[in-house]
Design an enzyme around this catalytic site. Structure first.
Site, short mmCIF file in Angstrom:
data_model
loop_
_atom_site.label_atom_id
_atom_site.label_comp_id
_atom_site.label_asym_id
_atom_site.label_seq_id
_atom_site.Cartn_x
_atom_site.Cartn_y
_atom_site.Cartn_z
N SER A 169 0.84 -1.20 0.00
CA SER A 169 0.00 0.00 0.00
C SER A 169 0.87 1.25 0.00
CB SER A 169 -0.92 0.03 1.24
OG SER A 169 -0.15 0.12 2.43
N VAL A 187 9.70 -7.94 8.46
CA VAL A 187 11.09 -7.48 8.35
C VAL A 187 11.73 -7.18 9.69
CG1 VAL A 187 10.76 -6.58 6.02
CG2 VAL A 187 10.36 -5.08 7.99
N TYR A 199 8.37 7.25 16.55
CA TYR A 199 8.48 7.35 15.09
C TYR A 199 9.64 8.26 14.69
CZ TYR A 199 6.91 7.91 10.24
OH TYR A 199 6.83 7.91 8.86
N ALA A 200 9.75 9.41 15.35
CA ALA A 200 10.84 10.34 15.03
C ALA A 200 12.19 9.71 15.28
CB ALA A 200 10.69 11.62 15.85
N LYS A 220 12.97 7.08 12.56
CA LYS A 220 13.29 7.64 11.24
C LYS A 220 14.60 8.42 11.26
CE LYS A 220 9.81 5.99 8.95
NZ LYS A 220 10.04 4.98 7.88
N ALA A 258 -0.26 11.76 1.31
CA ALA A 258 -1.59 11.15 1.40
C ALA A 258 -1.48 9.64 1.25
CB ALA A 258 -2.50 11.73 0.32
#
Length: 261
Positions: free
Chosen positions: A21, A76, A169-170, A173, A203
């Site tokens: 996706s 993964v 998340y920050a 990444k 989006a």
């Protein structure tokens, strides 16, 4: 020019994780459109198979003429699964992937004061550890076969500037950026380039969970005046996958519409 792009990756075998996706699917479509054979991997096997169907397979009237794409399922974040994925891809295509794009990622948002250790661990495991495992397995396969390649890891602008409610998340990444730069230093002598891409607010199914009032506020902050599409990211990935970027490694390309300049 269009015909050149259709053949720019004609000899490439591209492994794309998170291909079921969003950005991963858009990347798969773009790479196939430029002639690459795509190994589409996702935790959701059915989603990966749907991506392959969109690409067109052997005998299909859709998709690039070469066709022979394949779907794979893997978590993964597990070392054994990542190694098996590369083994399966090599067994299927009789060669290691020359282009590897790690798009697999998740969010588990919460303010720092309330974030659980489990939510921290889940995001780090998929986004950072998973990217490390796939990068490592792909690099090992390329080096052992004496092959050149391009490894592209999807990070996020949040990894550079942070974001409220996304400490996990920050951090994941930001780690991807550091991982990719270090891999570029180590693997350059083997003819393997490593770059990261930092999408802004794109989006995708992941961002669809964001309240509309937040989306509107973010949109106001984007100089280009609108959200990005997965295809905007795929455009950059295709460039980094090709020899048009043959002297580029260790870089981080922001695809943000100017957000957080």
């Amino acid at each position: 020019m269009a015909s050149q792009l259709q053949n720019r990756l004609r000899s490439a075998l591209a492994l794309v994780t998170g291909a079921g996706s969003g950005i991963g699917r858009a990347v798969s479509v773009r790479l196939a459109g430029e002639g690459a054979t795509v190994a589409a991997c996702d935790l959701d096997r059915a989603a990966a198979q749907e991506t392959v169907r969109l690409l067109g397979g052997p005998g299909s009237k859709e998709g690039p003429p070469r066709g022979n794409h394949a779907a794979f399922q893997a978590d993964v974040s597990e070392a054994r699964a990542a190694r098996c994925l590369l083994e399966q891809v090599q067994a299927c295509f009789s060669r290691p992937p020359s282009v590897v794009v790690s798009c697999a990622g998740i969010t588990q948002d919460e303010f720092l004061l309330h974030m659980s250790e489990d939510d921290w661990d889940k995001v780090i495991a998929v986004n950072l550890k998973g990217t490390f495992l796939v990068t490592q397995a792909a690099a090992q396969a390329l080096v052992s076969n004496g092959c050149r390649g391009s490894i592209i890891n999807i990070s996020s602008i949040v990894g550079k500037v942070g974001n409220v409610g996304q400490t996990n998340y920050a951090a994941s990444k930001a780690g991807v950026i550091g991982l990719t730069q270090t891999a570029a230093r180590e693997l350059g002598r083997h003819g393997i380039r490593c770059n990261s891409v930092l999408p802004g607010f794109i989006a995708t199914p992941m961002t669809q969970k964001v309240p509309q009032k937040v989306v509107d506020k973010i949109t106001e902050m984007i100089p280009m005046g609108h959200l990005g599409d997965p295809e905007d990211v795929a455009d950059v990935v295709a460039f980094l996958a090709s020899e048009d970027s043959g002297y580029i490694t260790g870089t981080s390309v922001e695809v943000t519409g100017g957000l957080f300049m």
